[in-house]
Every structure is written in C-alpha cells, then in structure tokens.
Motif scaffolding. Structure first.
Motif, PDB file in Angstrom:
ATOM      1  N   LEU A   1       0.829  -1.205   0.000  1.00 36.97           N
ATOM      2  CA  LEU A   1       0.000   0.000   0.000  1.00 36.97           C
ATOM      3  C   LEU A   1       0.867   1.259   0.000  1.00 36.97           C
ATOM      4  CD1 LEU A   1      -2.748  -1.226   2.461  1.00 36.97           C
ATOM      5  CD2 LEU A   1      -3.096  -0.618   0.071  1.00 36.97           C
TER       6      LEU A   1
ATOM      7  N   ALA B   1      -6.621   1.602   0.036  1.00 37.29           N
ATOM      8  CA  ALA B   1      -6.231   0.810  -1.128  1.00 37.29           C
ATOM      9  C   ALA B   1      -6.919   1.358  -2.374  1.00 37.29           C
ATOM     10  CB  ALA B   1      -6.613  -0.649  -0.912  1.00 37.29           C
TER      11      ALA B   1
ATOM     12  N   TRP C   1      -9.151  -2.844  -3.246  1.00 35.66           N
ATOM     13  CA  TRP C   1      -9.304  -2.930  -1.790  1.00 35.66           C
ATOM     14  C   TRP C   1      -9.836  -4.283  -1.342  1.00 35.66           C
ATOM     15  CZ3 TRP C   1     -14.210  -3.780   0.132  1.00 35.66           C
ATOM     16  CH2 TRP C   1     -15.264  -3.552  -0.759  1.00 35.66           C
TER      17      TRP C   1
END
Ligand SMILES: [Zn+2]
Ligand SMILES: [Zn+2]
Ligand SMILES: [Zn+2]
Ligand SMILES: [Zn+2]
Length: 508
Positions: free
Chosen positions: A58, A110, A141
C-alpha cells in the motif's frame, strides 16, 4: 456478526484494544479521515505487524487516496490501528477485532476495485431471456478486506445478432421467502440505516432487548412480552415506536454539534415532542398496562391448578430461584418445582393420574420429553425408574440437577445418598438388568448412531476387568469390548462426579 461476537462483546473488546493503545477511540460514527491523521505514518507502523507485506504494497502506491464515507463528524476520526500487534500478542477475540480494524483501514487506503459487468438479452422463440455477467478485473481494496465472497459469473463474449444453441429449458418454481430474522450484526446495520442511536449506543440498545427479555437467542426471537410491548405501543402511542422520532432527535443533536442549530431551539423542540408523547401515553395508560400484563401472564402460564383450577405460573423468588405456583395463593398453596436447567413449554394435556398439567421439557442435547409437572406423580416414578438401589433397595431414578445435568439418584434420598453419573447427551434405556458384579443397573446407551451396554457404576470391577484382558490378548472379540468400554467410560467421565451431583441434588 460474521466474526461470531455479539455487538456488545465486540464493543467491549474494541474498548480494551483502545485502552491498551492498539486502536483509536472505537465509539465513533465518523467515516472520513481528517487530513491531519497521517495515513502513511500508520502504514509505516503496520510494517512491524503481521500485515507487513500488505502495508508495504500500500505504501508503494504513488498517492494514497482514502475513501470517504457518508458520515463526517468532528468528534473522533474513524477507527484506525495505532500500534502494530501480532496474533501471538493479542489472541482470540482481541485479535479478531484488531485484524478487522487493520483490514478495514487498509481497504480504505487501497485502490478501488474494478469489475466488468455484462448484459445479454437472448431471444428464444419470441420470449426474452436475460443474462448478467460479473467479472473481477482488479481486486483493489477487496484484496485487503476478505470478509465477503466475490460471486463471479462469466458470460461468453457475444456479438449482436449471434445465434447460440439452446441446450435445455428449465422451469423453476420459487416461492418468495419470508425475510430472515435479524442477527445482531444485521440489526446494527438496519439501526444505522434508520439513524437509530449512534455507534456508541446501538449495541447497548440491543443488549437491553435481551436484559428485559424482549428477545432471546442469536437470531433475536421476540418473546411474548416483547411482541406485546411493541404491539401495544404501536396501537396506542405510535409516535414512540416510529423510528423517525428517535432519528429526528439524533439529527437535532448532530446539528447542535455542527453549529446548525442552537441548543435552546433543540431543547424546546424536544420538550414539546416529549410532552406530547407523555400525554399520549398517559391517556392510554390503562390499556397499555393491561395488554402488557396479559402477555406477561401468558409468558409465565404453565397450566391449570389441579386443586382449584386457577392458573399455575412460574414465579421468581427474590433470591433468583424459580418455581411453579398457583395464582390462587394464599387460598391455594399448590406448588411444583421447576424442572432443572430446562425450557418448559405448556401443552393442552393434563396428567391422567394426578390432573396436573403435562409440560414439554426441553434440555440442551437431550431428547424432548413431555411429562406430568409433578415429580412425585406415579406416572413420573414409572417413567424415570432405572432400577433398584443396591444399597437400600429403593428405586433408582433419573434426576436433574438445577443446572439441567442428569444423573441417577436414589428414591431413599436423603437417607441413602447413592448416585451414578449419566452421559449428558443421547438416549438410554434400562430393562431391569442388573450388573452381576456390583448390583447396579445396566443401561443401554445410544449416542450418535452407536449403542452399547454398560454398568452405571464407574468403579465397577467389570469395567476394569474388560480393560485388563484386552491388553493381554488381542482377539477380535475382546477388541470390540475394549472399544465400547472405553467409550462408555469417556462419556461417563464427562458427566458430573457422584460427589458433586450429590451437592446439586440437595439444592433441588
Ligand atoms: Zn390452586
Ligand atoms: Zn401426574
Ligand atoms: Zn439407595
Ligand atoms: Zn457393575
């Protein structure tokens, strides 16, 4: 909830995590991160946790764009992890909640997920048929938040006008399903949708439904009194049961917090609203009271008293004990003990022997039995008789402790304190056979599709002997004896020891 925790339990665990410094303040509705929060710093911290790989992934994004939820408040930021932790350190429910917070946080920072939706309309002899496709292109995500299943459905690439082969025509009959009962999790969501309560109060509200016995069980089955309170208020004071009133109050308070309304305005408005409600309740006071009282009575109703035909009902003493008493008291003093550790339901039948009501007795893991409410009734003596006590020649009977545990006790109690344990699950029967070694009854026990015979006496020499023999010789026949004997021993050991059940019995 999906994690297997009740709403109030989850909140307690979250508060523990907060006080231990692992997550931020959990009682918040806010779903928008304030710019000052420093999302990168949090991800850096997570590099020391079990989410190292995810955190690094991330962090490698060019820019971190957090998602924004619908609710923005200024009191607290949305819940985020404040410290790295490992599965070893937190364990159990704490870890479950911590992982949820971390995964949720990672999902919000995300990239978005991408999916391809496709539609096809097919013409079959003039009838239109529709097909829908759903294909994940990029998890985004969803990779970090694996709490739900992704249902993909592939459609082949079709060109307009293309002909396809009809393989099979199926006609399916489907009934509309009634809506499912709420779980604590889905009820929380519904309350949020209706703006009832806040994140910090909703689980307390649900807990109250249980505490006041308005609902029971995991799927929140309403009790008669719960239904009665709701119906009665609905009939006579609908403003109380309307979700809009509470939602309006919550909204007003938010407006004060945002500076959109003054305290004085809201207080005056609420006072008016509440005094209207009080007037309505006051005007219907008697009717509401009677309706709820009736429902409570039906919840406690067990049957008719054989002596005076008044209602028998469950009564709770100040010390928390329950028994069944006649509502004709003090003229009629008829009482019965409450069947131990059981849920008791009424039936329409009365006992042929003593005219006491027959009740349906439900105990966890045990077969449901319908029997006369009076434990001293002859019909029950016959039903529960297991054999003859080798100590005093009185009847041996199946007895239940206050916790609902079953065991064998002597009818000569308290003079004779002979007891034997019973398995807590499955069925058993006795045909009057007694053990040649110790004189205790022999039972036929059946559990999970298997059945075996066994002396009820745990210290019986037959149990030890059969074990010794099998260790010496290994004939096929002896092998099976060993199997059944050790199995019986296991289940017997799982039940209470005679000494302990004795203490339980004396409390009955
Ligand atoms: Zn009576
Ligand atoms: Zn009876
Ligand atoms: Zn005895
Ligand atoms: Zn024996």
């Amino acid at each position: 909830t999906k994690l297997g925790l009740s709403a109030s339990r989850a909140m307690r665990v979250a508060e523990d995590l907060y006080t231990a410094g692992y997550i931020s303040y959990p009682r918040t509705d806010n779903t928008v991160y304030p710019p000052s929060l420093g999302l990168k710093r949090i991800l850096e911290k997570l590099k020391d946790s079990e989410f190292k790989d995810e955190a690094e992934e991330l962090l490698s994004q060019e820019r971190i764009r957090p998602s924004r939820g619908k609710t923005q408040t200024t009191d607290h930021p949305p819940i985020y992890p404040t410290e790295a932790a490992t599965r070893k350190k937190l364990k159990g429910d704490k870890w479950k909640i911590y992982e949820l917070v971390v995964r949720r946080f990672m999902a919000t920072v995300a990239p978005p997920a991408k999916a391809e939706l496709s539609d096809a309309t097919l013409d079959v002899n003039g009838e239109e048929f529709k097909a829908k496709g759903y294909r994940m292109l990029y998890l985004g995500w969803k990779k970090y938040y694996p709490y739900f299943k992704i249902n993909e459905f592939f459609l082949p690439t079709l060109v307009t006008g293309e002909e396809v082969v009809l393989k099979e025509v199926l006609s399916e009959k489907k009934m509309t399903q009634p809506p499912r009962r709420y779980t604590q999790g889905s009820l929380l969501q519904e309350m949020e949708r209706l703006s009832l309560g806040t994140k910090s109060t909703r689980h307390d509200i649900i807990q109250k439904l249980y505490d006041r016995k308005y609902a029971e069980g995991n799927d929140l089955v309403p009790t008669p009194s719960g239904v009665a309170v709701a119906e009665s208020l609905n009939r006579h004071a609908q403003i109380v049961t309307d979700s809009k009133m509470t939602a309006q109050l919550e909204k007003d308070m938010d407006e004060i917090a945002n500076g959109q309304a003054s305290l004085q305005e809201v207080v005056t408005e609420s006072q008016e609203m509440l005094s209207n409600i009080l007037d309505t309740l006051e005007a219907n006071r008697e009717q509401i009271g009677t309706e709820i009282r009736k429902a409570l009575e039906s919840q406690h109703f067990i049957g008719k008293c054989p002596d005076c035909d008044s209602d028998l009902k469950t009564i709770r003493t100040r010390f928390g004990k329950t028994f069944i008493g006649c509502s004709g008291y003090p003229d009629c003093k008829r009482t019965y003990p409450m069947p131990g550790g059981a849920k008791v339901e009424t039936t329409d039948e009365v006992c042929a022997t003593c005219k006491a009501p027959m009740v349906r007795v439900i105990r966890r893991g045990q077969p449901v039995i319908v029997h006369c409410l009076d434990p001293d009734c002859e019909s029950n003596q016959e039903r529960t008789k297991i054999g003859i006590c080798p100590q005093c020649s009185n009847d041996l009977r199946v007895v239940y402790s206050r916790a609902g545990k079953r065991f064998i006790g002597c009818a000569g109690y308290p003079d004779c304190t002979q007891t034997y344990p019973l398995p807590q699950y499955g069925r058993f029967s006795a045909d009057g056979e007694t053990c040649p070694e110790c004189g205790a009854p022999i039972l036929l026990i059946s559990m999970r599709g298997r059945a075996w015979q066994s002396c009820v006496n745990l210290d019986c020499p037959t149990r030890k002997k059969s074990k010794k023999k099998t260790t010496k010789k290994k004939t096929a026949k002896k092998k099976t004896t060993k199997k059944t004997a050790s199995k019986a021993k296991k289940t017997a050991a799982a039940s209470e020891s005679p000494a302990k059940t004795d203490a339980d019995k004396s409390q009955q």
